[in-house]
Structures are given as C-alpha cells and as structure tokens.
Design an enzyme around this catalytic site. Structure first.
Site, mmCIF file in Angstrom:
data_model
loop_
_atom_site.group_PDB
_atom_site.id
_atom_site.type_symbol
_atom_site.label_atom_id
_atom_site.label_comp_id
_atom_site.label_asym_id
_atom_site.label_seq_id
_atom_site.Cartn_x
_atom_site.Cartn_y
_atom_site.Cartn_z
ATOM 1 C CB SER A 14 -0.867 -0.002 1.264
ATOM 2 O OG SER A 14 -1.224 1.323 1.602
ATOM 3 C CG HIS A 39 -3.791 -2.509 -1.147
ATOM 4 N ND1 HIS A 39 -4.835 -3.400 -1.033
ATOM 5 C CD2 HIS A 39 -4.044 -1.538 -0.238
ATOM 6 C CE1 HIS A 39 -5.674 -2.981 -0.105
ATOM 7 N NE2 HIS A 39 -5.230 -1.846 0.392
ATOM 8 C CG ASP A 41 -5.015 1.882 0.725
ATOM 9 O OD1 ASP A 41 -5.826 0.952 0.898
ATOM 10 O OD2 ASP A 41 -3.813 1.797 1.032
ATOM 11 C CG MET A 43 -9.007 6.289 2.075
ATOM 12 S SD MET A 43 -8.128 6.682 3.592
ATOM 13 C CE MET A 43 -7.023 5.274 3.694
ATOM 14 C CG HIS A 73 -8.748 -1.132 0.215
ATOM 15 N ND1 HIS A 73 -8.038 -1.036 1.386
ATOM 16 C CD2 HIS A 73 -10.016 -1.469 0.567
ATOM 17 C CE1 HIS A 73 -8.859 -1.307 2.402
ATOM 18 N NE2 HIS A 73 -10.054 -1.548 1.925
ATOM 19 C CG MET A 75 -11.064 1.775 2.489
ATOM 20 S SD MET A 75 -9.499 2.105 3.294
ATOM 21 C CE MET A 75 -8.477 2.422 1.874
ATOM 22 C CG MET A 144 -10.486 -3.547 6.464
ATOM 23 S SD MET A 144 -9.107 -3.086 5.390
ATOM 24 C CE MET A 144 -8.230 -1.881 6.383
ATOM 25 N N GLY A 149 -8.698 3.814 7.110
ATOM 26 C CA GLY A 149 -8.610 5.281 7.103
ATOM 27 C C GLY A 149 -7.193 5.807 7.124
ATOM 28 C CG PHE A 150 -5.768 7.472 9.397
ATOM 29 C CD1 PHE A 150 -5.449 8.735 8.898
ATOM 30 C CD2 PHE A 150 -7.020 7.279 9.962
ATOM 31 C CE1 PHE A 150 -6.367 9.778 8.972
ATOM 32 C CE2 PHE A 150 -7.945 8.319 10.047
ATOM 33 C CZ PHE A 150 -7.616 9.574 9.555
ATOM 34 N N GLY A 151 -2.752 4.765 7.350
ATOM 35 C CA GLY A 151 -1.649 3.813 7.406
ATOM 36 C C GLY A 151 -0.954 3.907 8.758
ATOM 37 C CG ASP A 178 -5.283 -3.163 3.940
ATOM 38 O OD1 ASP A 178 -4.152 -2.721 4.218
ATOM 39 O OD2 ASP A 178 -6.145 -2.489 3.341
ATOM 40 N N GLY A 179 -3.529 -3.830 7.008
ATOM 41 C CA GLY A 179 -3.438 -2.940 8.156
ATOM 42 C C GLY A 179 -2.477 -3.458 9.211
ATOM 43 N N GLY A 180 -1.360 -2.741 9.361
ATOM 44 C CA GLY A 180 -0.399 -3.108 10.398
ATOM 45 C C GLY A 180 0.352 -4.403 10.132
HETATM 46 C C1 DX5 Z 1 -5.843 1.516 5.798
HETATM 47 C C2 DX5 Z 1 -5.448 1.078 4.413
HETATM 48 C C3 DX5 Z 1 -4.265 0.188 4.411
HETATM 49 C C4 DX5 Z 1 -3.051 0.813 5.037
HETATM 50 C C5 DX5 Z 1 -1.901 -0.131 5.130
HETATM 51 O O1 DX5 Z 1 -7.062 2.129 5.779
HETATM 52 O O2 DX5 Z 1 -6.490 0.370 3.793
HETATM 53 O O3 DX5 Z 1 -4.004 -0.306 3.114
HETATM 54 O O4 DX5 Z 1 -2.655 1.957 4.411
HETATM 55 O O5 DX5 Z 1 -0.829 0.525 5.717
HETATM 56 P P1 DX5 Z 1 -0.063 -0.048 6.986
HETATM 57 O O6 DX5 Z 1 0.541 -1.353 6.559
HETATM 58 O O7 DX5 Z 1 0.927 0.999 7.295
HETATM 59 O O8 DX5 Z 1 -1.080 -0.261 8.071
HETATM 60 ZN ZN ZN Z 2 -5.947 -0.784 2.028
#
Ligand code: DX5
Ligand code: ZN
Length: 231
Positions: A14, A39, A41, A43, A73, A75, A144, A149-151, A178-180
């Site tokens: 991402s 991927h 993102d 939003m 993706h 959102m 998820m 919403g945020f990386g 996806d996420g963390g």
């Molecule tokens: C969060 C996104 C993810 C995110 C992944 O809303 O959908 O794709 O950016 O980033 P990391 O791996 O830093 O959580």
């Molecule tokens: Zn994502």
C-alpha cells in the site's frame, strides 16, 4: 496482464505512506522490490475520515506502470459510483467494503460487467459471516486488521479468527489482510491462512524493501499446506 489467482502468496504494498509527490516512482520502487501487485487505497472522506485520490490519478499512473496489477481498495460509500471510472482508468481488481454498499451483489455484477475482477472487504467490527452470501460471486476478500482510514496503525490480532474461519471453509479463496502487517505480524497472518499480504509502512519505509518482501513471502509460503503452493 496476468491476474494473480489461486492461493499462491501475493504481496501488494500500500503506497499510502509513501512519498505521494513521486507516486509513479514509488510504485515502481515497490515493484522492483519483488511485489506481485499494487494495493491502491481510495478514500472518500465519508466512509472513512480521510481522503486520498480517485480514478484520474489511477489513469495517469496506468501508462507509467504497464502490466502491473492494480487492486483498488475502495474505502468509499456507494462504491458502484466509481466502477466505470476505475475500469476506464485501467484498474484490474475493484475491492469494495460491504458496509458502504446498499446492494453488494449488484455492485459485484457491475464490476464484472466493466471488465474488472471483484473483491469484497469488511471492517473490524463486521462479522465474517456477512461475506458468506457473496462468496459464490467473488474469490478475493479483504479482512481489515485496522480500522480503515490511515496507514501505520497497530495490527489487530483479534481479526485472525476471521481469516482462519475463511481458510478452513474456502481453500482456494484469496484472503487478503490489510493494516499493520509487516515482519512482526506476518507470522500470525500466515498461520491463520492469509495468502494475500498488504503491507504499507513496513515495506515503504523499510531500509531494504526487497528483503522485507522476501521475508514475508517466505513466512506465508512456509505456512501453506504444500498442495496449495502453486508458484
Ligand atoms: C488503511 C489502508 C491500508 C493501510 C496499510 O485504511 O487500507 O491499506 O494503508 O498501511 P499499513 O501497513 O501501514 O497499516
Ligand atoms: Zn488498504
């Protein structure tokens, strides 16, 4: 363009936390580091409290990255609204959240009619069973592992039972987390049965993204039941 199918391991960075003023070169850097797909993102500031980019940016990116598989993706609320724009921009896979759609089945049909592959995702608070009626129509899901919403957020380990449930019941499903997700959390994802790995900050900010991707791929492949390794 080769679609990544089946249950082989696929790694898709991402680029949310990358230097977005150099989007094309950041994407290329990720592909040169051994990624299988990107991927991207999207939003809308409604479905999630953040804004990123839409199909005009994807359209500009497409010719700079010929042959690269783009997962969108989405959102967004009313995901059906952007299907045609994304197809025209050159997206390959359109993954939307069922929480943002009044009629996910119709949205899936529109995505396929527009020539893209369809995927569905759920937020942490949504039960995995909500996906079941859709799995005869889609073969790619996002579980998820943060609130979208945020990386750069902390991985939610308690989402792993969702992944495990899907893997036990749907052997060939592409299950994306996806996420963390990064070297510290990849083992849990792999053991639960995820085969599609989205990793943002852990790859983009790595001193050695190639090694980070290689390591995560190895962990996922080693956790797979051997007949499922199709690379
Ligand atoms: C969060 C996104 C993810 C995110 C992944 O809303 O959908 O794709 O950016 O980033 P990391 O791996 O830093 O959580
Ligand atoms: Zn994502």
């Amino acid at each position: 363009m080769a679609a990544p199918t089946g249950t082989c391991c696929k790694i898709g960075p991402s680029i949310l936390n990358a230097d977005l003023s150099n989007l094309a070169s950041e994407c290329q850097r990720m592909m040169d580091s051994g990624s299988d797909f990107l991927h991207l993102d999207v939003m809308d500031g409604h479905f999630v409290p953040n804004l990123t980019f839409g199909h005009p940016v994807v359209k500009c990116l497409r010719p700079k990255l010929p042959g690269v598989y783009f997962e969108m993706h989405m959102m967004v609320n009313n995901p059906e609204k952007w299907v045609e724009g994304m197809a025209d921009a050159g997206a390959d896979l359109y993954t939307f959240h069922i929480e943002g759609s009044d009629d996910p089945m119709t949205c899936i049909r529109k995505i396929k009619e527009a020539g893209m592959r369809a995927g569905v995702g759920i937020k942490p608070g949504t039960p995995v069973e909500s996906l079941l009626p859709l799995l005869k129509e889609v073969d790619w899901v996002i579980i998820m592992t943060v609130e979208p919403g945020f990386g750069g957020q902390k991985f939610m380990e308690d989402m792993m039972p969702k992944v495990r449930y899907l893997r036990e019941n749907f052997r060939t499903l592409d299950i994306e987390v996806d996420g963390g997700v990064g070297p510290k959390t990849i083992h849990q994802c792999a053991e639960a049965g995820a085969n599609v790995i989205v990793s943002g900050s852990a790859v983009v900010m790595s001193d050695d993204p190639k090694e980070t991707i290689r390591m995560m791929r190895q962990v996922v492949e080693e956790a797979m039941p051997k007949p499922l390794v199709e690379r």
